[in-house]
Write an enzyme that holds these catalytic residues in place. Sequence first.
Site, mmCIF file in Angstrom:
data_model
loop_
_atom_site.group_PDB
_atom_site.id
_atom_site.type_symbol
_atom_site.label_atom_id
_atom_site.label_comp_id
_atom_site.label_asym_id
_atom_site.label_seq_id
_atom_site.Cartn_x
_atom_site.Cartn_y
_atom_site.Cartn_z
ATOM 1 N N ARG A 138 2.288 -11.271 6.117
ATOM 2 C CA ARG A 138 3.738 -11.381 6.032
ATOM 3 C C ARG A 138 4.471 -10.787 7.237
ATOM 4 N NH1 ARG A 138 5.694 -10.177 0.065
ATOM 5 N NH2 ARG A 138 7.582 -11.010 0.992
ATOM 6 N N HIS B 37 -4.134 -14.563 10.646
ATOM 7 C CA HIS B 37 -3.191 -13.479 10.381
ATOM 8 C C HIS B 37 -3.532 -12.174 11.098
ATOM 9 C CE1 HIS B 37 -1.301 -16.159 7.608
ATOM 10 N NE2 HIS B 37 -2.400 -16.288 6.889
ATOM 11 N N PRO C 134 0.835 -1.216 0.000
ATOM 12 C CA PRO C 134 0.000 0.000 0.000
ATOM 13 C C PRO C 134 0.868 1.264 0.000
ATOM 14 C CG PRO C 134 -0.650 -1.524 1.752
ATOM 15 C CD PRO C 134 0.643 -2.009 1.199
ATOM 16 N N GLU C 135 0.543 2.201 -0.883
ATOM 17 C CA GLU C 135 1.245 3.483 -0.931
ATOM 18 C C GLU C 135 0.279 4.565 -0.448
ATOM 19 O OE1 GLU C 135 3.307 4.008 -4.715
ATOM 20 O OE2 GLU C 135 3.340 1.852 -5.024
#
Length: 270
Positions: free
Chosen positions: A115, A92, A2-3
């Site tokens: 991750r 997660h 994500p930016e």
Amino acid sequence: MPELPEVETIARKLRPHLIGKTIKDADLRWSRTLAFPSPGKFRERIKGQEIKEVTRRAKYFILRLSEYSLLIHLRMSGDLFIKGSKIKPEKHDRLIVRLLAKDGGLSNLVFTDTRKFGRIWLTANPEDVLGKLGPEPLGKGFTSEWLHTALHKKHRQLKPLLLDQTFLAGLGNIYTDEALNLAKLNPLAGSDSITVKQAEALYEAVRQVLKVGIRRNGASIDWVYRGGEFQNYFRVYDREGKPCLVCGTSIQRIVVGQRSTHFCPKCQVR
Ligand SMILES: [Zn+2]
């Protein structure tokens, strides 16, 4: 990853569900997600805090609380959701913040991150974390004059410099490639070779790609970030071998500073 536009979209989506809610408690399910303070202090300090503001700085999602700020960096695969009162934690989920509304209603803010690169800070001094960031590209501190001067102070290739969050904050691989193409600048060009006119073009291009990105709710290029549409409007990113929208030349993909980089060899001559 994500930016700026993706984080802005998440902040806008979550804001109405968070403002005015009080944090009942927090379930930290992966302690290394927490960068500061210790898990014990985190649980103690976050309890009873009211959410005053939901905002963003660069790629950081920020909850301004009564006394502290909760900063979340999604990094590679982080995402945030609002869920109902009764939830079963999923594999997660790294942090679950239990929320109490003024009318007594309960909900949960869930930070999920497959991750595990995402990070969380709870601090009274957000500048400790955000202070090193470069200017906000959609903020007032970012101007074409500033950009021209700053580019000339560095002697670096444009692509890695624009990705450097201490130079300019919020751009990642997608929006950097798109901005350089729009500005007709080669990703390998030396920052100190950029003319005043080129700096103006780059300034306009950076702001434009970010604004369009936000308008399209960000880009969904993998299974991590959903709901965006900007991927349907890419000029060069992920378009290797496809024709340039301006001149028809095949878009090239090269690796610059270990990052995949897409550009038109004709429009973006070095
Ligand atoms: Zn072209």
